[in-house]
Design an enzyme around this catalytic site. Structure first.
Site, mmCIF file in Angstrom:
data_model
loop_
_atom_site.group_PDB
_atom_site.id
_atom_site.type_symbol
_atom_site.label_atom_id
_atom_site.label_comp_id
_atom_site.label_asym_id
_atom_site.label_seq_id
_atom_site.Cartn_x
_atom_site.Cartn_y
_atom_site.Cartn_z
ATOM 1 N N GLU A 14 0.438 -1.249 5.865
ATOM 2 C CA GLU A 14 1.476 -0.655 6.707
ATOM 3 C C GLU A 14 1.251 0.834 6.921
ATOM 4 O OE1 GLU A 14 5.168 1.397 7.818
ATOM 5 O OE2 GLU A 14 4.039 1.620 5.946
ATOM 6 N N ASP A 73 0.828 -1.210 0.000
ATOM 7 C CA ASP A 73 0.000 0.000 0.000
ATOM 8 C C ASP A 73 0.862 1.259 0.000
ATOM 9 O OD1 ASP A 73 0.813 -0.597 2.695
ATOM 10 O OD2 ASP A 73 -0.755 0.724 3.463
#
Length: 364
Positions: free
Chosen positions: A131, A73
């Protein structure tokens, strides 16, 4: 050691960069993971889909090997490529997520290519989807993988400009304090009210007073809200305070201080939410040995590396208490979360070679 192919590194980085994968976009993140899965399976990796959309790739059998941590991400919303397109200018390649951390993913795959036939330990690659928003779904998998590992290599980018590796990070968290007062007419019966805003102001200053910069503990309130019509004594206010700590002892102290607060007005109650999301990444003897191995490898490759303690968190914060962890092994560059985000092409290949040697033999 064979040199990594810069043309191939660039092509693979462009492919990942041009798949926009903001946190929360399961489809975009899955597209990135599918590409990486194809690359790793070509190297003989086995794939496991874990709960929460994390993917686990293993090369070799058994525990006690090398764990590579990466995330798919980014912080960039859809449409960012329109105003921040992929482009190469001199020795820099720009684009959203290049530095943090799609370059790290690509570098890890190419590092594995360099040493696939010379591995002395099994390798596990954990690719997570969240994350940038706290790793809430993937933390359990990260910690379980760290308990299996002999060494953890985190392919977040190194420190900008110095390209230093990261042997420590502050713990990161946030306190959300909700203040519940008593509403009343501000003109006719102000004495019957208990202002949540006034109490929030006092509590905010008190929370920030718990900072100990000399010990690496900082608090910064970044958002505040509450109230309603100006002629009403407000019964609700709230604020959000960023927390950074260098040691677990300081995190524990803050917990006691913040959760032990009471309102000056007995009619007002404080509701404390949140807390520490990532524990401090403290420099352990195991991490020191892992860094020393990296320093020695770099010298043999013709360059020097240094180490740094940084304020931002990563998934390495979760693994450092459980296994020797070295962070900052991704692509050198600058501009994480900024419009000038880029990777330095002139020094990236040597960092890929460094990572490859650490995968082959972490020295711990």
């Amino acid at each position: 050691m064979t040199q990594p192919d810069l043309t191939a590194l660039l092509a693979d980085l462009r492919l990942l960069t041009e798949i926009e994968s903001p946190s929360g976009d399961a489809r975009g993140i899955a597209r990135v993971m599918d590409v990486v899965q194809g690359w790793l399976e070509e190297l003989g990796a086995k794939t496991e889909h874990l709960v929460g959309d994390t993917r686990r790739f293993t090369i070799g059998d058994g525990d006690g090997g090398v764990l590579i941590l990466a995330h798919a991400d980014t912080v960039w919303p859809h449409g960012t490529l329109d105003r921040m397109p992929w482009r190469v200018e001199g020795d820099k390649v720009f684009g959203p997520g290049t530095y943090d951390m799609k370059g790290g993913i690509v570098g890890a795959v190419h590092a594995l290519k360099l040493v696939r036939d010379r591995l002395s330990l099994p390798v596990e690659v954990l690719l997570t989807p969240d994350e940038e928003v706290g790793s809430l779904a993937s933390r359990e998998h990260i910690e379980a993988a760290a308990r299996r590992a002999r060494a953890v290599l985190v392919v977040e980018p190194p420190v900008a400009e110095s390209h230093a590796l990261k042997t420590g990070r502050k713990g990161v968290g946030m306190y959300h304090v909700r203040v519940h007062g008593v509403s009343s007419h501000a003109g006719n019966a102000p004495q019957q009210g208990a202002s949540a805003i006034s109490e929030a102001a006092r509590s905010l200053l008190r929370v920030e007073s718990f900072a100990r910069p000399d010990l690496g503990t900082t608090l910064s309130t970044g958002r505040i809200g509450g109230g309603g019509p100006v002629n009403v004594v407000p019964d609700l206010a709230e604020f959000w305070t960023d927390v950074r700590v260098s040691t677990l002892a300081e995190a524990e102290r803050l917990e006691r201080e913040v959760r032990g607060m009471t309102a000056a007005d007995s009619r007002v109650t404080l509701e404390v939410l949140g807390g520490l999301n990532r524990p401090p990444f403290e420099r352990t003897p195991g991490t020191a040995r892992l860094y020393e191995r990296a320093r020695q490898v770099a010298v043999t490759l013709g360059f020097d590396v240094s180490e740094a303690f940084v304020g931002g968190g990563s998934d390495g914060n979760f693994t450092a208490p459980l296994a020797p962890t070295l962070d900052g092994l991704g692509s050198p560059g600058d501009g994480a979360h900024a419009l000038h985000e880029h990777v330095r092409l002139d020094v990236w290949p040597r960092h890929v070679r460094l990572l490859a040697e650490l995968i082959r033999d972490p020295g711990v």
